[in-house]
Design an enzyme around this catalytic site. Sequence first.
Site, short mmCIF file in Angstrom:
data_model
loop_
_atom_site.label_atom_id
_atom_site.label_comp_id
_atom_site.label_asym_id
_atom_site.label_seq_id
_atom_site.Cartn_x
_atom_site.Cartn_y
_atom_site.Cartn_z
N TYR A 137 0.82 -1.21 0.00
CA TYR A 137 0.00 0.00 0.00
C TYR A 137 0.86 1.27 0.00
CZ TYR A 137 -4.53 -2.23 0.28
OH TYR A 137 -5.67 -2.94 -0.03
N GLY A 252 -9.79 -6.28 -4.22
CA GLY A 252 -8.44 -6.69 -4.60
C GLY A 252 -7.75 -7.52 -3.53
N ASP A 253 -8.02 -7.20 -2.28
CA ASP A 253 -7.44 -7.97 -1.17
C ASP A 253 -8.01 -9.38 -1.14
OD1 ASP A 253 -5.89 -5.75 0.00
OD2 ASP A 253 -7.85 -4.90 0.42
N ARG A 254 -9.33 -9.50 -1.33
CA ARG A 254 -9.96 -10.82 -1.38
C ARG A 254 -9.37 -11.65 -2.52
NH1 ARG A 254 -12.30 -14.64 1.54
NH2 ARG A 254 -10.19 -15.22 0.96
#
Length: 482
Positions: A137, A252-254
């Site tokens: 990030y 996007g994290d999933r």
Amino acid sequence: MKVTVVGDLLLDVDINGTATRLSPDAPVPVVDVAGIRRRAGGAGLVATLLMRDGHDVALVTALSDDDGARHLRRALAGVELLAGPPLAPTPTKTRVRIGSHPMVRFDEGCAPAPAPAATAQMLAAVDSAEAIVVADYGRGITFNADIRAALGGAARRVPVVWDPHPAGSEPVPGTAVATPNLAEAIGLVKTAGADPAGADAAKAGKRLLERWGCDAVLVTRGEAGAVLVDGKRDAVSIPAPATPVSDPCGAGDRLAGSLAVYLGLGMDLPDAAARAVGDASLFLAEGGAASLVMEAGGTGTGPEGAAPDRVAADGAAADGAAPDRVAADGAAADGVRLARAVRAAGGTVVATGGCFDLLHAGHARTLAIARSMGDCLIVCLNSDRSVRRLKGPHRPIVSMEDRAELLLALSCVDAVVVFDEDTPEACLEKLRPHIWVKGGDYGPEELPETRLLAGWGGRCLTVPFHPARSTSGLAEALAKVG
């Protein structure tokens, strides 16, 4: 599966409310706040999702020592948190929603920070992983030379999925899949165009594949799905199921977490990518990141930032005092009332159950993980008669009154309900939790409660089993001491 997440940790704050009037000071809506909820964001969200899936998760990150970090530590209960020394305040993203619609977001402390030093434990977590997700990030963790070297070595042994950031570092050579979104991919290669049928995604993906030395690049395209480029075949367009989305936060994290797991299980890349896209769509359909409440306040279930009042099965408040008695009636009024209050406030009710005879570290870990999944945790406790039928005439070792008191002494337990049957089905019928959590080395589909919870839209989850920690083992050790 042992999954290590490497990346930047954020604190996400959701302020939810209603707006029915304009301010007299300016033509802006006045938001009547109904709830304030905090959860781990960035790499913390990836770790949280993987933990909820039942994986053994380590998070390699940087963590400050401020108030935001305190909230993050609570939200990440159940994740092995391996953090470098604090170098900057906790980055915080605060979203204001009216109903399900985002209105404004405030970012604090989200600028890049110096990369923290890597500890031996952080590097060991990378070396021992069966799959790795890098959630960059742009805060600096991926610039650490020692961590990059460890990731480069790991990429030769296990799948590394790298979710890049424009302000972050490039993926290490050998990365299994990099997962930029379309805007990031086009920005990184300065490719112009409107992405007609994925053409620009394929072009940008190919150039990034060459630049980074990855095995593949999966360019995500929101509701249009994704485009997979790997140099072995023509670009593959992967459609996403039609999904109503009010807020795409966390998709996007999933996707990155699911993709790493599927590759770690040996699935072919195109199949793994297609399933990961499907998981991301399902995640958004279920409410996305906003539905994953780790710490709630102001929702009607307790004061801001605090858990609901904790109650025993007989209705006595558990504010540090032991309940005078515990009613083994299977449907204690206050446990049911707590569940109803949390549901009415839009929260998530979590329940777990068992004998909890001789409370040990394995119990504590399971309970802490369970509490992190929602807004309250209700423990369904076998009565003494129930334990004797299940375990034999010499059990329980500890009476149900004392077992309930010990459970309520844990900050992660909000209520205890005692049931006298052999199974908790009748108790669950009245509590109707959203999530039923059990510790074990089996899948949720093996739990007898799965079908029951499905009847009201609930689900069953399992958390990692700790074989070295058990009541029977503790009892045997105590017998030897005696």
